[in-house]
Design a protein around this motif. Structure first.
Motif, PDB file in Angstrom:
ATOM      1  N   ARG A  45       0.819  -1.204   0.000  1.00  0.00           N
ATOM      2  CA  ARG A  45       0.000   0.000   0.000  1.00  0.00           C
ATOM      3  C   ARG A  45       0.858   1.261   0.000  1.00  0.00           C
ATOM      4  O   ARG A  45       1.993   1.242   0.440  1.00  0.00           O
ATOM      5  CB  ARG A  45      -0.964  -0.005   1.185  1.00  0.00           C
ATOM      6  CG  ARG A  45      -0.316  -0.041   2.524  1.00  0.00           C
ATOM      7  CD  ARG A  45      -1.245  -0.613   3.614  1.00  0.00           C
ATOM      8  NE  ARG A  45      -0.416  -1.274   4.610  1.00  0.00           N
ATOM      9  CZ  ARG A  45      -0.142  -2.563   4.656  1.00  0.00           C
ATOM     10  NH1 ARG A  45      -0.670  -3.383   3.780  1.00  0.00           N
ATOM     11  NH2 ARG A  45       0.636  -3.058   5.579  1.00  0.00           N
ATOM     12  N   VAL A  47       0.986   4.790   1.719  1.00  0.00           N
ATOM     13  CA  VAL A  47       0.422   5.369   2.939  1.00  0.00           C
ATOM     14  C   VAL A  47       0.683   6.869   3.066  1.00  0.00           C
ATOM     15  O   VAL A  47       0.216   7.505   4.006  1.00  0.00           O
ATOM     16  CB  VAL A  47       0.929   4.625   4.202  1.00  0.00           C
ATOM     17  CG1 VAL A  47       0.424   3.192   4.193  1.00  0.00           C
ATOM     18  CG2 VAL A  47       2.441   4.687   4.303  1.00  0.00           C
ATOM     19  N   LYS A  98      -1.227  11.783   4.552  1.00  0.00           N
ATOM     20  CA  LYS A  98      -1.610  10.378   4.714  1.00  0.00           C
ATOM     21  C   LYS A  98      -2.667   9.990   3.696  1.00  0.00           C
ATOM     22  O   LYS A  98      -3.650  10.707   3.494  1.00  0.00           O
ATOM     23  CB  LYS A  98      -2.115  10.122   6.126  1.00  0.00           C
ATOM     24  CG  LYS A  98      -1.024  10.223   7.149  1.00  0.00           C
ATOM     25  CD  LYS A  98      -1.543   9.939   8.531  1.00  0.00           C
ATOM     26  CE  LYS A  98      -0.373  10.087   9.501  1.00  0.00           C
ATOM     27  NZ  LYS A  98      -0.748   9.824  10.866  1.00  0.00           N
ATOM     28  N   ASN A 100      -4.334   6.061   1.790  1.00  0.00           N
ATOM     29  CA  ASN A 100      -4.376   4.609   1.868  1.00  0.00           C
ATOM     30  C   ASN A 100      -4.784   4.108   0.491  1.00  0.00           C
ATOM     31  O   ASN A 100      -5.963   4.029   0.173  1.00  0.00           O
ATOM     32  CB  ASN A 100      -5.357   4.146   2.946  1.00  0.00           C
ATOM     33  CG  ASN A 100      -5.327   2.643   3.127  1.00  0.00           C
ATOM     34  OD1 ASN A 100      -4.468   1.947   2.596  1.00  0.00           O
ATOM     35  ND2 ASN A 100      -6.291   2.127   3.875  1.00  0.00           N
ATOM     36  N   LYS A 102      -3.975   1.136  -2.544  1.00  0.00           N
ATOM     37  CA  LYS A 102      -3.378  -0.158  -2.872  1.00  0.00           C
ATOM     38  C   LYS A 102      -2.142   0.073  -3.758  1.00  0.00           C
ATOM     39  O   LYS A 102      -2.193   0.856  -4.699  1.00  0.00           O
ATOM     40  CB  LYS A 102      -4.400  -1.023  -3.597  1.00  0.00           C
ATOM     41  CG  LYS A 102      -3.858  -2.351  -4.042  1.00  0.00           C
ATOM     42  CD  LYS A 102      -4.861  -3.096  -4.879  1.00  0.00           C
ATOM     43  CE  LYS A 102      -4.191  -4.312  -5.479  1.00  0.00           C
ATOM     44  NZ  LYS A 102      -4.781  -4.753  -6.713  1.00  0.00           N
TER      45      LYS A 102
END
Length: 136
Positions: A45, A47, A98, A100, A102
């Motif tokens: 991932r 991040v 930040k 998230n 894939k």
């Protein structure tokens, strides 16, 4: 009465900084410019993301967007919202917005929206902080 304590084992992570250098030549007309980014397939991932300006191309501002074929992760925000600065006093890994997303070979489309014709080279490094679970 006895207390039941559970031990939670924190999984360790491994990180990788993937850099995408973006450059637009002098006289590039105003508009939106696109660049595909293939995320490293060894990581699970993404991040965090950050931007490190190199040359401004005579632009007082530009906007950055990030998405894929299914969704937007950033909807054309001012580039300064992503700038990672040493002046902040934070460690480099704490200076990322930040997210998230894939990873594992996922293809992202980075958008740079400029309002005026570029008067000299416009360039920046777009950094993606990738993460995977540490193999034990």
């Amino acid at each position: 009465m006895s207390e039941n304590k559970q031990t939670v084992k924190k999984e360790e992570k491994e990180y990788f900084y993937q850099t995408q250098h973006i450059s637009f030549p002098d006289q590039q007309p105003a508009g939106t410019l696109y660049k595909d980014i293939v995320l490293n397939n060894a990581y699970q991932r993404c991040v965090g993301i950050a931007l490190f300006p190199i040359t401004d191309g005579g632009q007082s501002f530009y906007r950055i967007g990030l998405g894929d074929q299914n969704q937007d992760y950033l909807n054309n925000i001012h580039y300064k919202a992503l700038v990672s600065s040493e002046a902040s006093g934070l460690e480099v890994d704490k200076r990322f917005l930040k997210v998230n997303i894939k990873a594992e070979g996922h293809i992202l489309k980075l958008r740079t929206e400029i309002q005026n014709q570029v008067t000299s080279e416009l360039s920046y490094d777009f950094i993606l902080l990738l993460e995977r679970d540490k193999k034990m």
